[in-house]
Design a protein around this motif. Structure first.
Motif, PDB file in Angstrom:
ATOM      1  N   LEU A  30       0.836  -1.195   0.000  1.00  0.00           N
ATOM      2  CA  LEU A  30       0.000   0.000   0.000  1.00  0.00           C
ATOM      3  C   LEU A  30       0.865   1.237   0.000  1.00  0.00           C
ATOM      4  O   LEU A  30       1.779   1.368   0.803  1.00  0.00           O
ATOM      5  N   PHE A  31       0.596   2.140  -0.927  1.00  0.00           N
ATOM      6  CA  PHE A  31       1.321   3.399  -1.007  1.00  0.00           C
ATOM      7  C   PHE A  31       0.354   4.517  -0.632  1.00  0.00           C
ATOM      8  O   PHE A  31      -0.641   4.729  -1.305  1.00  0.00           O
ATOM      9  N   CYS A  32       0.624   5.223   0.451  1.00  0.00           N
ATOM     10  CA  CYS A  32      -0.223   6.341   0.865  1.00  0.00           C
ATOM     11  C   CYS A  32       0.360   7.624   0.288  1.00  0.00           C
ATOM     12  O   CYS A  32       1.526   7.936   0.503  1.00  0.00           O
ATOM     13  N   LEU A  33      -0.443   8.332  -0.444  1.00  0.00           N
ATOM     14  CA  LEU A  33       0.019   9.512  -1.142  1.00  0.00           C
ATOM     15  C   LEU A  33      -0.530  10.766  -0.501  1.00  0.00           C
ATOM     16  O   LEU A  33      -1.453  10.729   0.302  1.00  0.00           O
ATOM     17  N   LYS A  34       0.049  11.902  -0.855  1.00  0.00           N
ATOM     18  CA  LYS A  34      -0.376  13.174  -0.307  1.00  0.00           C
ATOM     19  C   LYS A  34      -1.814  13.465  -0.691  1.00  0.00           C
ATOM     20  O   LYS A  34      -2.334  12.991  -1.689  1.00  0.00           O
ATOM     21  N   GLY A  89      -1.076  14.358  -6.113  1.00  0.00           N
ATOM     22  CA  GLY A  89      -0.438  13.239  -5.432  1.00  0.00           C
ATOM     23  C   GLY A  89       0.985  12.975  -5.871  1.00  0.00           C
ATOM     24  O   GLY A  89       1.661  12.128  -5.301  1.00  0.00           O
ATOM     25  N   GLU A  90       1.437  13.676  -6.900  1.00  0.00           N
ATOM     26  CA  GLU A  90       2.803  13.545  -7.415  1.00  0.00           C
ATOM     27  C   GLU A  90       3.112  12.113  -7.818  1.00  0.00           C
ATOM     28  O   GLU A  90       4.128  11.528  -7.448  1.00  0.00           O
ATOM     29  N   PHE A  91       2.220  11.514  -8.623  1.00  0.00           N
ATOM     30  CA  PHE A  91       2.481  10.163  -9.101  1.00  0.00           C
ATOM     31  C   PHE A  91       1.926   9.997 -10.507  1.00  0.00           C
ATOM     32  O   PHE A  91       1.035  10.728 -10.946  1.00  0.00           O
TER      33      PHE A  91
END
Length: 220
Positions: A2-6, A154-156
């Motif tokens: 799991l990647f939690c993003l801004k 989210g910068e992704f």
């Protein structure tokens, strides 16, 4: 993993099928989610995808393919039927989508292909997940209609098989072109901020800054 993003979007990844393809769920805190490149091949993989959606109380609102090579489309029909979704692809990927079952037989991986309505993605436009946007970039070369989905807040970015950690997508498959892919990465992906996380179709995530510095295919 799991990647939690801004801010408001999160990304959940799964690695599915004998080809070890990365499937992504991008979801908003209000419960809406996009399912991107569902590569779930086995029943247990489909159940794992559905279990995450149910346990997280998510509502799938978008079914997206970055491109239509067989490992990225195995689960399209399952997801579309289960959640009542229409597949979104770039128009230049239609031929690959249609060919995917024949390709599957070549690899001894038969599957039921999505055969419903299509919504064609338009590079330069955006898709909504809650209050957030996924911008659509055309990043061809691995396949003619490959796209990248970018979330600025989210910068992704989800790049499919265009860009990998320390590598790039294959260009020896039908419709592939090495020079086209390199140009797409340099003129599109490399214009994103260095801290932009790249979620690729296979392998680990990376970021734009690292690939500019260390990717051997993209050094001057």
């Amino acid at each position: 993993m799991l990647f939690c993003l801004k801010k408001m979007l999160k990304v959940q990844s799964f690695t599915f099928s004998p080809i070890a393809e990365n499937t992504y769920i991008v979801y908003h805190e209000n419960g809406n989610c996009a399912i991107i490149d569902p590569g779930c091949y086995y029943d247990e993989e489909k159940e794992k995808l559905a279990a995450f959606i149910e346990s997280s109380q998510l509502k799938p609102v978008l079914l997206l393919n970055t491109h239509c090579h067989l490992d990225h489309v195995f689960g399209n029909k399952y997801v579309a039927d289960k959640y009542g979704l229409v597949l979104h692809i770039h128009p230049e990927e239609k031929k690959l989508l249609d060919f995917a079952p024949a390709s599957g037989l070549m690899y001894n991986l038969p599957f039921d292909n999505y055969d419903g309505e299509l919504i064609y993605l338009k590079p330069g436009t955006s898709l909504q997940i809650g209050e957030n946007e996924l911008e659509i970039f055309h990043t061809p070369g691995h396949s003619p209609g490959s796209v990248t989905f970018y979330n600025k807040v989210g910068e992704f970015a989800l790049s499919g098989d265009a860009l990998f950690q320390g590598s790039i997508g294959r260009t020896d498959l039908p419709g592939g072109n090495f020079d086209t892919l390199i140009n797409a990465i340099r003129t599109t992906l490399f214009t994103l901020p260095d801290e932009t996380i790249i979620y690729s179709g296979h392998g680990d995530s990376t970021n734009i800054g690292n690939e500019k510095k260390f990717n051997p295919f993209l050094q001057d």
